[in-house]
Design a protein around this motif. Structure first.
Motif, PDB file in Angstrom:
ATOM      1  N   SER A  89       0.645   2.559   7.424  1.00 42.47           N
ATOM      2  CA  SER A  89       1.388   2.577   8.675  1.00 42.47           C
ATOM      3  C   SER A  89       2.891   2.500   8.405  1.00 42.47           C
ATOM      4  N   ALA A  90       3.678   2.898   9.388  1.00 40.23           N
ATOM      5  CA  ALA A  90       5.132   2.849   9.256  1.00 40.23           C
ATOM      6  C   ALA A  90       5.600   1.400   9.178  1.00 40.23           C
ATOM      7  N   LYS A  91       6.732   1.195   8.539  1.00 33.23           N
ATOM      8  CA  LYS A  91       7.288  -0.154   8.418  1.00 33.23           C
ATOM      9  C   LYS A  91       7.778  -0.640   9.778  1.00 33.23           C
ATOM     10  N   ILE A  92       7.487  -1.905  10.069  1.00 38.06           N
ATOM     11  CA  ILE A  92       7.858  -2.490  11.360  1.00 38.06           C
ATOM     12  C   ILE A  92       8.345  -3.916  11.146  1.00 38.06           C
ATOM     13  N   ILE A  93       9.323  -4.311  11.960  1.00 32.87           N
ATOM     14  CA  ILE A  93       9.698  -5.725  12.073  1.00 32.87           C
ATOM     15  C   ILE A  93       9.029  -6.242  13.338  1.00 32.87           C
ATOM     16  N   ARG A  94       8.133  -7.183  13.181  1.00 28.68           N
ATOM     17  CA  ARG A  94       7.332  -7.667  14.299  1.00 28.68           C
ATOM     18  C   ARG A  94       7.923  -8.935  14.903  1.00 28.68           C
ATOM     19  N   ILE A  95       7.485  -9.248  16.102  1.00 33.25           N
ATOM     20  CA  ILE A  95       8.029 -10.398  16.817  1.00 33.25           C
ATOM     21  C   ILE A  95       7.746 -11.698  16.064  1.00 33.25           C
ATOM     22  N   GLU A  96       6.637 -11.756  15.334  1.00 38.96           N
ATOM     23  CA  GLU A  96       6.345 -12.968  14.568  1.00 38.96           C
ATOM     24  C   GLU A  96       7.431 -13.250  13.537  1.00 38.96           C
ATOM     25  N   GLN A  97       7.969 -12.190  12.934  1.00 41.13           N
ATOM     26  CA  GLN A  97       9.036 -12.358  11.952  1.00 41.13           C
ATOM     27  C   GLN A  97      10.318 -12.860  12.607  1.00 41.13           C
ATOM     28  N   GLY A 243      -1.170  14.622   2.177  1.00 34.65           N
ATOM     29  CA  GLY A 243      -1.634  13.430   2.880  1.00 34.65           C
ATOM     30  C   GLY A 243      -1.997  12.294   1.948  1.00 34.65           C
ATOM     31  N   GLU A 244      -2.202  12.598   0.672  1.00 33.58           N
ATOM     32  CA  GLU A 244      -2.527  11.562  -0.303  1.00 33.58           C
ATOM     33  C   GLU A 244      -1.288  10.897  -0.884  1.00 33.58           C
ATOM     34  N   LEU A 245      -0.103  11.464  -0.593  1.00 31.06           N
ATOM     35  CA  LEU A 245       1.139  10.827  -1.027  1.00 31.06           C
ATOM     36  C   LEU A 245       1.392   9.579  -0.190  1.00 31.06           C
ATOM     37  N   ASP A 246       2.066   8.576  -0.763  1.00 29.70           N
ATOM     38  CA  ASP A 246       2.461   7.454   0.086  1.00 29.70           C
ATOM     39  C   ASP A 246       3.553   7.940   1.027  1.00 29.70           C
ATOM     40  N   ARG A 247       3.747   7.218   2.102  1.00 27.42           N
ATOM     41  CA  ARG A 247       4.615   7.685   3.178  1.00 27.42           C
ATOM     42  C   ARG A 247       6.045   7.947   2.694  1.00 27.42           C
ATOM     43  N   GLU A 248       6.546   7.084   1.800  1.00 25.66           N
ATOM     44  CA  GLU A 248       7.914   7.252   1.325  1.00 25.66           C
ATOM     45  C   GLU A 248       8.075   8.555   0.547  1.00 25.66           C
ATOM     46  N   GLU A 306      11.181  18.064  13.206  1.00 24.59           N
ATOM     47  CA  GLU A 306      10.282  17.426  14.176  1.00 24.59           C
ATOM     48  C   GLU A 306       9.213  16.617  13.456  1.00 24.59           C
ATOM     49  N   THR A 307       8.688  17.154  12.361  1.00 22.69           N
ATOM     50  CA  THR A 307       7.674  16.423  11.599  1.00 22.69           C
ATOM     51  C   THR A 307       8.280  15.189  10.940  1.00 22.69           C
ATOM     52  N   VAL A 315       1.358   7.558  12.823  1.00 28.00           N
ATOM     53  CA  VAL A 315       0.589   8.741  13.204  1.00 28.00           C
ATOM     54  C   VAL A 315      -0.467   9.011  12.137  1.00 28.00           C
ATOM     55  N   ASN A 316      -1.450   9.811  12.490  1.00 30.70           N
ATOM     56  CA  ASN A 316      -2.464  10.250  11.537  1.00 30.70           C
ATOM     57  C   ASN A 316      -1.824  11.303  10.640  1.00 30.70           C
ATOM     58  N   LEU A 317      -1.582  10.949   9.373  1.00 31.81           N
ATOM     59  CA  LEU A 317      -0.847  11.846   8.480  1.00 31.81           C
ATOM     60  C   LEU A 317      -1.564  13.179   8.304  1.00 31.81           C
ATOM     61  N   ARG A 318      -2.861  13.135   8.104  1.00 34.38           N
ATOM     62  CA  ARG A 318      -3.614  14.367   7.842  1.00 34.38           C
ATOM     63  C   ARG A 318      -3.478  15.338   9.020  1.00 34.38           C
ATOM     64  N   LEU A 319      -3.632  14.831  10.235  1.00 34.61           N
ATOM     65  CA  LEU A 319      -3.532  15.692  11.411  1.00 34.61           C
ATOM     66  C   LEU A 319      -2.120  16.243  11.580  1.00 34.61           C
ATOM     67  N   GLN A 320      -1.128  15.380  11.362  1.00 34.80           N
ATOM     68  CA  GLN A 320       0.261  15.823  11.478  1.00 34.80           C
ATOM     69  C   GLN A 320       0.576  16.911  10.460  1.00 34.80           C
ATOM     70  N   LEU A 321       0.085  16.745   9.239  1.00 30.20           N
ATOM     71  CA  LEU A 321       0.370  17.715   8.189  1.00 30.20           C
ATOM     72  C   LEU A 321      -0.356  19.031   8.431  1.00 30.20           C
ATOM     73  N   GLU A 322      -1.609  18.962   8.881  1.00 28.96           N
ATOM     74  CA  GLU A 322      -2.323  20.200   9.197  1.00 28.96           C
ATOM     75  C   GLU A 322      -1.576  20.973  10.282  1.00 28.96           C
TER      76      GLU A 322
END
Length: 334
Positions: A89-97, A243-248, A306-307, A315-322
């Motif tokens: 998943s994308a990096k997030i700063i959450r309210i707990e932090q 899709g097998e690459l890490d997000r970065e 846009e991508t 987002v679902n990486l596989r679907l976005q990439l297809e």
């Protein structure tokens, strides 16, 4: 944590302004450092935090107990909030932090006369976290200075921006980046190429070197070269592989694809232009122009950007990439 100001490159005007504010005791309770990734914003924020906690007039002394604690990453009055990633998943700063930070920031300082909180990649705060931080910025408890770091100022709440002193940072000079890379024992010819590819971001240049980014760039160029003969079966293979690459790394691949398409547009205007990001790929890029009308390059750039935007979200990486590769094929047929 490195406290040597010599490690910083560029941003002389901003550094002089911060030194003056410290010297005159006019530093606000919240600052917002904005600018591209990898240009030293966070490092300067840490230097500023060290100076505040040291009590120095312009720069941390580097010798006192506070500076030693900062150097060892153990200062009890300094706190960093960083975005967290769970799985792919994308990096997030959450309210707990933010709530944990608020609890710590409200306590009496231990070693210094105040506390400093640095929030890196502040644009990654979700809505709940941002609203919670806003309340703290409006009514801070105790002696605390907030330093927010962002590469996407427009993603922050206007109300948060309005409660911080803004400080904008630009790209780093090419010569300074090359010298810094050589200082990291990177060979001269590689340092020059990395500096040119990194578009003014030292952090990006270092990641390129350490993570095999040049291989990602070459893969993106090979993709453009093979695009005319690509079939739907190739689309599924590309989507699966990427899709097998890490997000970065996936984001880096799209960054290079963006830059290569931009270079093709530059070559359309001037085949001898020295403004290419990828000078070493000039001949391969020029060879592509005969089979790709300018309008198709613009259409592909639109899809790439846009991508890139969509990949910032969960987002679902596989679907976005297809979907991306199908649309790119459509662009080439238009």
């Amino acid at each position: 944590m490195e406290l040597n100001e010599k490690q910083l490159i560029g941003h002389d005007e901003q550094r002089a302004q911060l030194r003056q504010l410290l010297r005159e005791g006019r530093l606000p309770h919240a600052l917002l450092f904005s600018g591209p990734d990898g240009i030293g914003k966070k490092m300067l924020g840490q230097m500023l935090a060290a100076a505040i906690l040291c009590g120095a007039e312009e720069a941390p002394c580097g010798h006192c107990e506070s500076c030693r604690a900062m150097r060892l990453d153990s200062h009890p009055d300094y706190y960093e909030v960083l975005p967290e990633s769970r799985g792919k998943s994308a990096k997030i700063i959450r309210i707990e932090q933010i709530r944990e930070m608020q609890t710590i920031a409200s306590r009496y300082p231990v070693l210094s006369d105040c506390r400093v909180v640095l929030i890196d990649e502040a644009e990654c705060m979700n809505e709940a976290a941002a609203n919670s931080l806003l309340k703290t910025l409006e009514e801070p408890e105790g002696q605390v200075t907030f330093i927010l770091i962002t590469s996407a100022r427009s993603s922050l709440l206007d109300t948060i921006i309005s409660r911080c002193m803004p400080m904008a940072f630009g790209m780093l000079p090419l010569d300074g980046m090359k010298e810094a890379l050589i200082g990291r024992q990177i060979p001269d010819h590689e340092a020059a190429e990395l500096a040119a590819l990194a578009d003014g971001s030292l952090g990006r240049a270092i990641r390129l070197y350490e993570n095999g980014g040049l291989m990602l760039r070459d893969d993106a160029l090979t993709f453009l070269e093979k695009l005319p003969a690509m079939t739907m079966e190739d689309v599924w293979v590309q989507a699966k592989t990427k899709g097998e690459l890490d997000r970065e790394k996936l984001m880096e691949w799209f960054l290079y694809l963006n830059m290569l398409l931009r270079d093709m547009l530059v070559l359309y205007e001037d085949g001898a232009s020295q403004l290419l990001y990828h000078q070493d790929c000039r001949q391969r890029l020029a060879a592509l122009l005969s089979g790709v009308p300018e309008r198709q390059i613009f259409a592909m750039l639109t899809q790439v950007r846009e991508t890139q935007r969509r990949l910032q979200a969960n987002v679902n990486l596989r679907l976005q990439l297809e979907g991306f590769f199908i649309r790119i094929l459509d662009c080439r047929k238009a």
